[in-house]
Design a protein around this motif. Structure first.
Motif, PDB file in Angstrom:
ATOM      1  N   GLN A 121       0.855  -1.256  -0.061  1.00 18.07           N
ATOM      2  CA  GLN A 121       0.014  -0.003   0.026  1.00 18.07           C
ATOM      3  C   GLN A 121       1.032   1.329  -0.052  1.00 18.07           C
ATOM      4  OE1 GLN A 121      -3.890   0.425   2.192  1.00 18.07           O
ATOM      5  NE2 GLN A 121      -2.978   1.777   3.405  1.00 18.07           N
ATOM      6  N   PHE A 122       0.661   2.191  -1.096  1.00 19.04           N
ATOM      7  CA  PHE A 122       1.594   3.432  -1.148  1.00 19.04           C
ATOM      8  C   PHE A 122       0.605   4.510  -0.719  1.00 19.04           C
ATOM      9  CE2 PHE A 122       3.395   0.338  -3.915  1.00 19.04           C
ATOM     10  CZ  PHE A 122       4.988   0.698  -3.815  1.00 19.04           C
ATOM     11  N   ASP A 123       1.350   5.226   0.069  1.00 18.10           N
ATOM     12  CA  ASP A 123       0.637   6.617   0.514  1.00 18.10           C
ATOM     13  C   ASP A 123       1.163   7.774  -0.724  1.00 18.10           C
ATOM     14  OD1 ASP A 123      -0.427   6.040   3.134  1.00 18.10           O
ATOM     15  OD2 ASP A 123       1.925   5.637   3.670  1.00 18.10           O
ATOM     16  N   PHE A 124       0.284   8.623  -0.859  1.00 19.77           N
ATOM     17  CA  PHE A 124       0.677   9.846  -1.787  1.00 19.77           C
ATOM     18  C   PHE A 124       1.910  10.418  -1.380  1.00 19.77           C
ATOM     19  CE2 PHE A 124      -0.724  14.199  -2.972  1.00 19.77           C
ATOM     20  CZ  PHE A 124      -0.191  14.328  -4.332  1.00 19.77           C
ATOM     21  N   TYR A 125       2.349  10.663  -0.456  1.00 18.81           N
ATOM     22  CA  TYR A 125       3.485  11.234  -0.047  1.00 18.81           C
ATOM     23  C   TYR A 125       4.852  10.411  -0.155  1.00 18.81           C
ATOM     24  CZ  TYR A 125       3.270   8.681   4.402  1.00 18.81           C
ATOM     25  OH  TYR A 125       3.002   7.700   5.479  1.00 18.81           O
ATOM     26  N   THR A 126       4.414   9.040  -0.596  1.00 16.17           N
ATOM     27  CA  THR A 126       5.533   8.099  -0.606  1.00 16.17           C
ATOM     28  C   THR A 126       6.767   8.309  -1.731  1.00 16.17           C
ATOM     29  OG1 THR A 126       4.432   6.512  -0.176  1.00 16.17           O
ATOM     30  CG2 THR A 126       6.311   5.762  -1.137  1.00 16.17           C
ATOM     31  N   LEU A 127       6.541   9.142  -2.847  1.00 15.39           N
ATOM     32  CA  LEU A 127       7.160   9.657  -3.898  1.00 15.39           C
ATOM     33  C   LEU A 127       7.789  10.953  -3.803  1.00 15.39           C
ATOM     34  CD1 LEU A 127       5.878   7.611  -6.990  1.00 15.39           C
ATOM     35  CD2 LEU A 127       7.478   6.804  -5.446  1.00 15.39           C
ATOM     36  N   ASN A 128       7.356  11.678  -2.899  1.00 12.19           N
ATOM     37  CA  ASN A 128       7.825  12.937  -2.665  1.00 12.19           C
ATOM     38  C   ASN A 128       9.040  13.278  -2.282  1.00 12.19           C
ATOM     39  OD1 ASN A 128       7.859  15.858  -2.244  1.00 12.19           O
ATOM     40  ND2 ASN A 128       5.932  15.850  -0.852  1.00 12.19           N
ATOM     41  N   LYS A 129       9.760  13.798  -2.735  1.00  7.09           N
ATOM     42  CA  LYS A 129      11.265  14.109  -2.444  1.00  7.09           C
ATOM     43  C   LYS A 129      11.414  15.066  -1.102  1.00  7.09           C
ATOM     44  CE  LYS A 129      13.981  15.683  -5.894  1.00  7.09           C
ATOM     45  NZ  LYS A 129      14.546  16.394  -6.787  1.00  7.09           N
ATOM     46  N   HIS A 130      10.301  15.529  -0.754  1.00 10.42           N
ATOM     47  CA  HIS A 130      10.232  16.322   0.544  1.00 10.42           C
ATOM     48  C   HIS A 130       9.880  15.503   1.715  1.00 10.42           C
ATOM     49  CE1 HIS A 130      11.561  20.045  -1.738  1.00 10.42           C
ATOM     50  NE2 HIS A 130      10.543  19.767  -2.524  1.00 10.42           N
ATOM     51  N   PHE A 131       9.606  14.262   1.497  1.00  6.50           N
ATOM     52  CA  PHE A 131       9.288  13.259   2.588  1.00  6.50           C
ATOM     53  C   PHE A 131      10.163  12.315   3.009  1.00  6.50           C
ATOM     54  CE2 PHE A 131       7.163   9.439   4.349  1.00  6.50           C
ATOM     55  CZ  PHE A 131       6.618   9.884   5.310  1.00  6.50           C
ATOM     56  N   ASP A 132      11.149  13.055   4.087  1.00  5.37           N
ATOM     57  CA  ASP A 132      12.253  12.063   4.330  1.00  5.37           C
ATOM     58  C   ASP A 132      11.885  10.575   4.587  1.00  5.37           C
ATOM     59  OD1 ASP A 132      13.623  14.545   3.964  1.00  5.37           O
ATOM     60  OD2 ASP A 132      13.558  14.949   5.917  1.00  5.37           O
TER      61      ASP A 132
END
Length: 329
Positions: A121-132
């Motif tokens: 299950q992938f959260d929307f933020y998973t591929l965000n460069k700004h989510f450490d």
């Protein structure tokens, strides 16, 4: 008078900051510097990565199906997975997870078990460069399943500044608590299940719905390819799903001007995995109640069962609107 106040305020601020940093460095919760002033036996704050690693590493059970995800995937019940898939299942979801977690976890699973099915299950933020990437990954037993290549985030600037955060202070206090009282923050049941909770009541609250600046991280996108290849090479059926959110949560994403990014996120998954299902959509409006959600980011077990039914062709039981399969362009 103002000068005296300013002086007192400045000295107090510096003193508090110094004490907090002194505590963090003395505890060294992520073992960055090898410091152990208090002689603690463990630096583990007992989050999912360590607990579930130990559970799978020492089990005599032979699992065939696994569910990976962040805390938003905690409440999928393995009994429902067993019933719907016909496979003995383990929930390997962990807090604040990213693609690097999923690669390490999948390698661990393959080494210890003979998996036939993995749901991620992938959260929307998973591929965000700004989510450490969570630094606790590097302080967990899973760290030995990380590859020392360009996709490894352990040397990123985000990690170097880890101790200048409230998270580091909070985890330092948790480390002290674990060592003094041996009370882990999270307790999991057999098969990685989440403990039974009181039924949710009232209006479902918006939670973790502010996504900030969004830029796609090419390193994480490359890790999607690596994850699919790992599954294909080991004859594992891999199903990627997006996280179910309430109708209000999806509307919040749109109000932040991120609808284009959300659609691109879904399509990126579809372009890299053979099977992808979207549950981050407005079709969940009828289910956006406390019966199906703990809060807008965390589903209740009842909705988890409906999601699993949707994945495995049992959509004749009132679940046709909650999700859809998406394909590559």
């Amino acid at each position: 008078m103002p000068n005296k106040f300013l002086k007192t305020f400045t000295i107090s601020t510096i003193t508090i900051f110094t004490l907090c940093m002194g505590l963090i460095i003395s505890v060294d919760p992520y073992e960055k510097y090898g410091i152990n002033v208090f002689g603690f036996k463990t630096k583990a704050v007992m989050f999912g990565r360590e607990v579930k690693f130990r559970m799978l590493d020492n089990t005599q059970n032979k699992y065939e199906a696994f569910l990976l995800g962040s805390s938003a995937a905690h409440r999928y019940k393995t009994s429902d997975m067993n019933e719907i898939t016909g496979l003995k299942s383990f929930n390997y979801s962990v807090q604040h997870s990213t693609t690097e977690d999923y690669l390490a976890i999948t390698r661990h699973i393959i080494e210890k078990q003979d998996p036939k099915l993995i749901i991620v299950q992938f959260d929307f933020y998973t591929l965000n460069k700004h989510f450490d990437t969570d630094p606790r990954l590097y302080n967990s037993p899973l760290k030995k399943y990380l590859k020392a290549n360009s996709n490894n985030y352990i040397d990123s600037s985000a990690i170097s500044n880890t101790y200048l955060t409230m998270d580091a202070l909070r985890d330092s206090i948790r480390v002290i608590g674990v060592n003094l009282f041996s009370e882990p923050r999270h307790i999991y049941l057999e098969h990685g299940d989440y403990p039974k909770e009181k039924p949710n009541t009232g209006k479902v609250k918006l939670s973790q719905h502010g996504y900030g600046k969004y830029e796609f991280d090419q390193k994480r996108i490359d890790q999607l390819k690596e994850l699919q290849k790992l599954a294909s090479d080991n004859n594992i059926r891999l199903i990627a799903i997006t996280t179910p959110h309430t109708y209000e949560h999806v509307q919040s994403i749109k109000k932040q001007g991120l609808e284009k990014e959300l659609n691109q996120f879904k399509q990126t998954l579809a372009n890299h995995f053979q099977e992808v299902y979207d549950f981050t959509n407005e079709g969940l409006k009828p289910y956006s109640t406390s019966e199906y959600f703990m809060d807008s980011s965390h589903l209740a077990p009842k909705l988890g069962k409906l999601v699993l039914k949707k994945l495995f062709g049992n959509s004749d039981e009132g679940v046709p609107s909650i999700g859809r399969e998406i394909s590559s362009k």
